[in-house]
Scaffold this active site. Structure first.
Site, PDB file in Angstrom:
ATOM      1  N   SER A 191      19.263  21.274   4.959  1.00 29.80           N
ATOM      2  CA  SER A 191      20.368  21.662   4.081  1.00 29.80           C
ATOM      3  C   SER A 191      20.847  20.456   3.264  1.00 29.80           C
ATOM      4  O   SER A 191      20.076  19.901   2.492  1.00 29.80           O
ATOM      5  CB  SER A 191      21.492  22.286   4.920  1.00 29.80           C
ATOM      6  OG  SER A 191      22.476  22.872   4.110  1.00 29.80           O
TER       7      SER A 191
ATOM      8  N   HIS B  41      18.978  26.704   0.985  1.00 26.31           N
ATOM      9  CA  HIS B  41      19.520  28.071   1.109  1.00 26.31           C
ATOM     10  C   HIS B  41      19.217  28.833  -0.183  1.00 26.31           C
ATOM     11  O   HIS B  41      20.046  29.596  -0.688  1.00 26.31           O
ATOM     12  CB  HIS B  41      21.030  28.035   1.352  1.00 26.31           C
ATOM     13  CG  HIS B  41      21.451  27.179   2.504  1.00 26.31           C
ATOM     14  ND1 HIS B  41      21.382  27.593   3.817  1.00 26.31           N
ATOM     15  CD2 HIS B  41      21.950  25.911   2.538  1.00 26.31           C
ATOM     16  CE1 HIS B  41      21.828  26.625   4.605  1.00 26.31           C
ATOM     17  NE2 HIS B  41      22.168  25.595   3.862  1.00 26.31           N
TER      18      HIS B  41
ATOM     19  N   GLU C 284      15.764  29.433   3.699  1.00 29.44           N
ATOM     20  CA  GLU C 284      16.160  29.074   5.050  1.00 29.44           C
ATOM     21  C   GLU C 284      14.993  29.237   6.028  1.00 29.44           C
ATOM     22  O   GLU C 284      14.131  30.092   5.838  1.00 29.44           O
ATOM     23  CB  GLU C 284      17.350  29.934   5.489  1.00 29.44           C
ATOM     24  CG  GLU C 284      18.615  29.609   4.704  1.00 29.44           C
ATOM     25  CD  GLU C 284      19.802  30.452   5.107  1.00 29.44           C
ATOM     26  OE1 GLU C 284      19.677  31.265   6.052  1.00 29.44           O
ATOM     27  OE2 GLU C 284      20.873  30.310   4.481  1.00 29.44           O
TER      28      GLU C 284
END
Length: 278
Positions: free
Chosen positions: A127, A169, A196
């Site tokens: 992330s 994401h 993801e």
């Protein structure tokens, strides 16, 4: 061109067990030193220790949490010594702007960059920890609003690699528009959108290979013929001509320097022929 000896491993967020297993397989030696940096996280100490324990559960007994925040500076003698001997540096998720703010301009980051280029070290992140890896990173822009000038924002990353935007994401949070906008504005950059539970390993600073069950989106601006992103007024929509997109899954790679899409198996075989952009 300089040969980069280290590897970058970046995950798009979500379940990261597969990423940790990949890191374990890449280091081979279970006594390799892993340093977890959780500065991006809302609760750095608990997040950092959780990842430390996750590595330990897979048998990596030499995993450590490096605490860097408002009360714990980066450039302590102990931290510098630990980074000099690390085999893996792992950045957790959270706020990539916060992470870059605490690392940029430090001796600690300079050592990391040097070692990534000169030594067989793994720089990994999920992330926010993935988004921060390039010299520029996206930190704002939502849905169709991100195709309006001024809604998509970028800032300095940690510069392990250059001329790449890594967004995370990607499918789940509708981030195609902001990555397309970023590449349209900076067509020398390649956009990499990570779903993801899906990620990439970048070898030699060039070869992008996919791991995980999902899709990696590549946005290539090298053939852009027109973009109005530098002329149009704030709050106006952008226009771009001939922006290219590729979809990568496990078993395929994208070579950043040559802008080539190719099957991994074919590329690794003797006398293989790359598949060029057309």
């Amino acid at each position: 061109m300089e040969q980069v000896k280290g590897k970058l491993i970046a995950l798009g967020g979500g379940d990261d067990e597969g990423m940790i297993k990949l890191i374990k397989s890449e280091i081979c030696d279970l006594h390799s030193r892993v340093e977890v940096i959780a500065t991006a996280a809302t609760e750095p100490k608990s997040s950092g220790n959780a990842y430390k324990e996750a590595f330990e559960e897979l048998g990596c007994s030499n995993a450590h949490f490096m605490h860097i925040d408002e009360e714990h500076e980066a450039d302590t003698p102990n931290n510098l010594e630990r980074i000099q001997s690390a085999d893996v540096i792992f950045f957790t998720g959270g706020d990539q702007v916060r992470l870059a703010a605490f690392l940029n301009g430090t001796e600690l980051l300079r050592i990391m960059r040097y070692r990534y280029h000169a030594e067989d070290i793994i720089i990994a992140g999920t992330s926010a920890g993935a988004a921060v890896m390039s010299d520029r990173m996206i930190y704002d822009g939502y849905g169709h609003y991100s195709l309006i000038k001024g809604e998509m924002k970028t800032t300095d990353g940690c510069s392990f690699i250059r001329n790449v935007y890594i967004d995370t994401h990607f499918v789940e949070r509708g981030r195609f528009g902001r990555l397309a906008h970023a590449v349209a504005h900076d067509p020398d950059y390649v956009g990499i959108g990570l779903s993801e539970e899906t990620g990439i390993i970048i070898k030699e600073g060039d070869q992008v290979e996919v791991f995980g069950p999902g899709v990696v989106t590549i946005i290539d601006g090298s053939h852009v013929r027109f973009s109005n992103t530098r002329q149009v007024e704030e709050n106006e929509p952008i226009a771009v001509e001939n922006l290219k997109m590729h979809l990568l899954v496990s078993g395929y790679r994208y070579c950043l320097r040559e802008h080539l899409f190719q099957p991994v198996q074919e590329a690794d075989a003797p006398n293989s022929i790359a598949v060029p952009n057309k």
